[in-house]
Design an enzyme around this catalytic site. Structure first.
Site, PDB file in Angstrom:
ATOM      1  N   TYR A  37     -20.385 -63.350  31.547  1.00 56.51           N
ATOM      2  CA  TYR A  37     -21.179 -62.404  30.764  1.00 56.51           C
ATOM      3  C   TYR A  37     -22.568 -63.001  30.563  1.00 56.51           C
ATOM      4  O   TYR A  37     -22.702 -64.185  30.256  1.00 56.51           O
ATOM      5  CB  TYR A  37     -20.515 -62.160  29.403  1.00 56.51           C
ATOM      6  CG  TYR A  37     -21.317 -61.292  28.459  1.00 56.51           C
ATOM      7  CD1 TYR A  37     -21.521 -59.943  28.735  1.00 56.51           C
ATOM      8  CD2 TYR A  37     -21.864 -61.814  27.290  1.00 56.51           C
ATOM      9  CE1 TYR A  37     -22.249 -59.135  27.861  1.00 56.51           C
ATOM     10  CE2 TYR A  37     -22.588 -61.016  26.412  1.00 56.51           C
ATOM     11  CZ  TYR A  37     -22.779 -59.682  26.701  1.00 56.51           C
ATOM     12  OH  TYR A  37     -23.496 -58.895  25.829  1.00 56.51           O
TER      13      TYR A  37
ATOM     14  N   ASP B 260     -26.595 -70.108  32.974  1.00 56.32           N
ATOM     15  CA  ASP B 260     -26.655 -69.415  31.686  1.00 56.32           C
ATOM     16  C   ASP B 260     -25.857 -70.255  30.686  1.00 56.32           C
ATOM     17  O   ASP B 260     -24.635 -70.209  30.648  1.00 56.32           O
ATOM     18  CB  ASP B 260     -26.085 -68.002  31.819  1.00 56.32           C
ATOM     19  CG  ASP B 260     -26.144 -67.230  30.497  1.00 56.32           C
ATOM     20  OD1 ASP B 260     -26.527 -67.839  29.468  1.00 56.32           O
ATOM     21  OD2 ASP B 260     -25.801 -66.036  30.497  1.00 56.32           O
TER      22      ASP B 260
ATOM     23  N   LYS C 273     -27.596 -68.674  20.902  1.00 60.51           N
ATOM     24  CA  LYS C 273     -26.572 -69.183  19.984  1.00 60.51           C
ATOM     25  C   LYS C 273     -26.984 -70.473  19.268  1.00 60.51           C
ATOM     26  O   LYS C 273     -27.825 -70.411  18.378  1.00 60.51           O
ATOM     27  CB  LYS C 273     -25.235 -69.282  20.728  1.00 60.51           C
ATOM     28  CG  LYS C 273     -24.840 -67.895  21.264  1.00 60.51           C
ATOM     29  CD  LYS C 273     -23.439 -67.719  21.742  1.00 60.51           C
ATOM     30  CE  LYS C 273     -23.161 -66.235  21.987  1.00 60.51           C
ATOM     31  NZ  LYS C 273     -23.076 -65.808  23.355  1.00 60.51           N
TER      32      LYS C 273
HETATM   33  C1  LIG Z   1     -23.811 -64.573  24.023  1.00 58.91           C
HETATM   34  C2  LIG Z   1     -24.224 -64.695  25.452  1.00 58.91           C
HETATM   35  C3  LIG Z   1     -25.315 -64.006  25.981  1.00 58.91           C
HETATM   36  C4  LIG Z   1     -26.066 -62.970  25.185  1.00 58.91           C
HETATM   37  O1  LIG Z   1     -26.697 -63.501  24.080  1.00 58.91           O
HETATM   38  P1  LIG Z   1     -27.120 -62.503  22.881  1.00 58.91           P
HETATM   39  O2  LIG Z   1     -27.836 -63.390  21.930  1.00 58.91           O
HETATM   40  O3  LIG Z   1     -25.848 -61.918  22.373  1.00 58.91           O
HETATM   41  O4  LIG Z   1     -28.007 -61.474  23.496  1.00 58.91           O
HETATM   42  C5  LIG Z   1     -25.709 -64.275  27.266  1.00 58.91           C
HETATM   43  N1  LIG Z   1     -25.058 -65.172  28.014  1.00 58.91           N
HETATM   44  C6  LIG Z   1     -23.995 -65.862  27.553  1.00 58.91           C
HETATM   45  C7  LIG Z   1     -23.341 -66.868  28.429  1.00 58.91           C
HETATM   46  C8  LIG Z   1     -23.532 -65.630  26.264  1.00 58.91           C
HETATM   47  O5  LIG Z   1     -22.451 -66.278  25.828  1.00 58.91           O
END
Ligand SMILES: *Cc1c(COP(=O)(O)O)cnc(C)c1O
Length: 435
Positions: A148, A242, A270
């Site tokens: 994701y 990511d 995060k």
């Molecule tokens: C949480 C997450 C996102 C999105 O971040 P948001 O702050 O919710 O937009 C993108 N990539 C990864 C791997 C994530 O865990």
């Protein structure tokens, strides 16, 4: 509503919220669609515990989905936020606080030379994709089924059926033409990636969660990640890690540091904001110099590098840089998970708890798995019942069996032991009663 008397106030607030927000929430998984009952409305949090509007307390392993590596309301982070707020909340101009957080990260992360702050993980990924395309002059993106990357249009794509490598959109509202630029491949399949490179000559980037943790915890072999590095280098494409979850979580240098693999671009979110909205993307200087105003890849943000958020991020990252922080956090998670796994093995339950660093996941299967299509669907039914049992006994897990749990610095020994005992009773209940 009578079914959940312990959620009386939450249920009422949820009914009210449905008038204001689609589905009663501002982010879909919060609606508790894959577990029982209305979502808990949370009133406050302290350390490893949260309290709901009905005044019950829970040991929390959701941690706001990852940011709270120090736990709720850490006194140092709170103090830093207070100090920052006292001077105003936003200027839309550069601040010393932005410099401080930037410097702290760059000085302690060997794979970054420059960084740009944004306000969410999604924004970081979206900007990183644009940067990769701007830098390479190529268009296609390879992503992996089960990873994701936020709600970026071109990445809300899942594998198509049959042999088609081009995916289908996983959301309405995304033009088919956008999807054509995205190639979706299974995780842990070097051959598929080799073939995709051989058959497509305009791949701008490969994006992966190097520690896939949004759809179960699908730990990849270091050889697979290494292969991605080699292929990107050989074909003149960029490798994007990511690290919105894994960054600062499995170590200060995240998965890149853990596997000792240098990606071209990294994205963060995060933890980087210490519980306030911050995201970032970074790379070597040569790549970052393509971003406006020095380069021609446009990227901007009204609240980017917001000084209050920078202060929260700085206080958090400074604390986790202290000696022994990760050793301690990871060791207590290993103990916690080890205790559970030992019990599960002794009982012969079809379950194992996967772990890396302070991330864990309940894998309702007897096998180690590395791909999204290997996740046991039956397990989700067990998870629903376990989730309810745990809520009724003071343990809060994210409301879906596909979500990972997080142990924080604030999880003390007593709370972890208590949580483990409760989870064990919950597993006995799930595996021995006919669900
Ligand atoms: C949480 C997450 C996102 C999105 O971040 P948001 O702050 O919710 O937009 C993108 N990539 C990864 C791997 C994530 O865990």
């Amino acid at each position: 509503m009578n079914e959940f008397p312990e959620r009386h106030n939450s249920a009422q607030l949820f009914e009210e919220a449905k008038h204001y927000f689609p589905g009663g929430v501002n982010s879909p998984v919060r609606a508790f669609k894959s577990v029982f009952g209305p979502p808990l409305f949370i009133k406050e949090g302290s350390g490893c515990r949260i309290k709901c509007e009905d005044d019950y307390e829970y040991i929390d392993f959701c941690a706001s989905w990852g940011p709270l590596i120090l736990g709720h309301n850490d006194p140092d982070v709170r103090a830093a936020i207070h100090t920052a707020v006292d001077r105003g909340t936003s200027f839309g101009a550069p601040t010393r606080r932005g410099n401080e957080l930037g410097a702290l990260i760059l000085q302690n992360h060997r794979f970054l030379e420059q960084i740009r702050f944004v306000s969410s993980g999604t924004e970081a990924v979206m900007s990183a994709i644009r940067l990769a395309r701007g830098f390479t002059g190529k268009t296609k993106i390879i992503k992996f089924e089960g990873c994701y990357h936020g709600h970026v249009d071109s990445l809300l794509v899942k594998a198509g059926s049959g042999l088609a490598t081009f995916g289908v959109s996983s959301s309405a509202g995304i033009p088919a033409n956008f999807i054509k630029e995205t190639i979706v491949l299974p995780l842990d399949d070097s051959k598929a990636v080799e073939e995709a490179f051989a058959n497509n000559h305009d791949i701008a980037a490969v994006i992966i969660e190097p520690i896939p943790a949004n759809n179960g915890l699908l730990l990849q072999s270091p050889l697979f990640l290494q292969k991605l590095r080699e292929l990107c280098t050989n074909y003149g494409s960029l490798l994007i890690f990511d690290e919105v979850i894994s960054g600062f979580r499995v170590g200060f240098e995240g998965a890149a540091g853990h596997y000792q693999i240098k990606p071209d671009i990294l994205t963060f979110g995060k933890i980087i904001g210490g519980g306030l909205p911050v995201g970032a993307f970074g790379a070597r200087r040569e790549i970052m110099q393509h971003i406006s105003p020095v380069g021609n890849v446009y990227q901007a943000g009204t609240l980017s590098a917001n000084p209050v958020a920078m202060a929260a991020g700085y206080a958090t990252l400074q604390k986790i840089l202290s000696l022994g922080f990760y050793e301690q956090l990871n060791a207590k998670t290993t103990d916690f998970v080890g205790h559970l796994n030992q019990y599960v093995a002794q009982k012969g339950y079809a379950l194992q708890i996967e772990q890396i660093g302070s991330i864990f996941w309940l894998n309702f299967s007897r096998n180690k798995i590395t791909r999204a299509d290997q996740i046991a669907q039956e397990g989700m039914e067990y998870f629903k019942h376990l989730h309810l049992f745990l809520l009724r006994n003071g343990v809060y897990l994210g409301p879906s069996g596909y979500e990972v749990g997080f142990v924080s610095y604030a999880h003390d020994q007593v709370s972890l032991e208590k949580a483990a005992e409760t989870i064990i009773r919950g597993l006995d209940y799930c595996f021995t009663s006919k669900i």
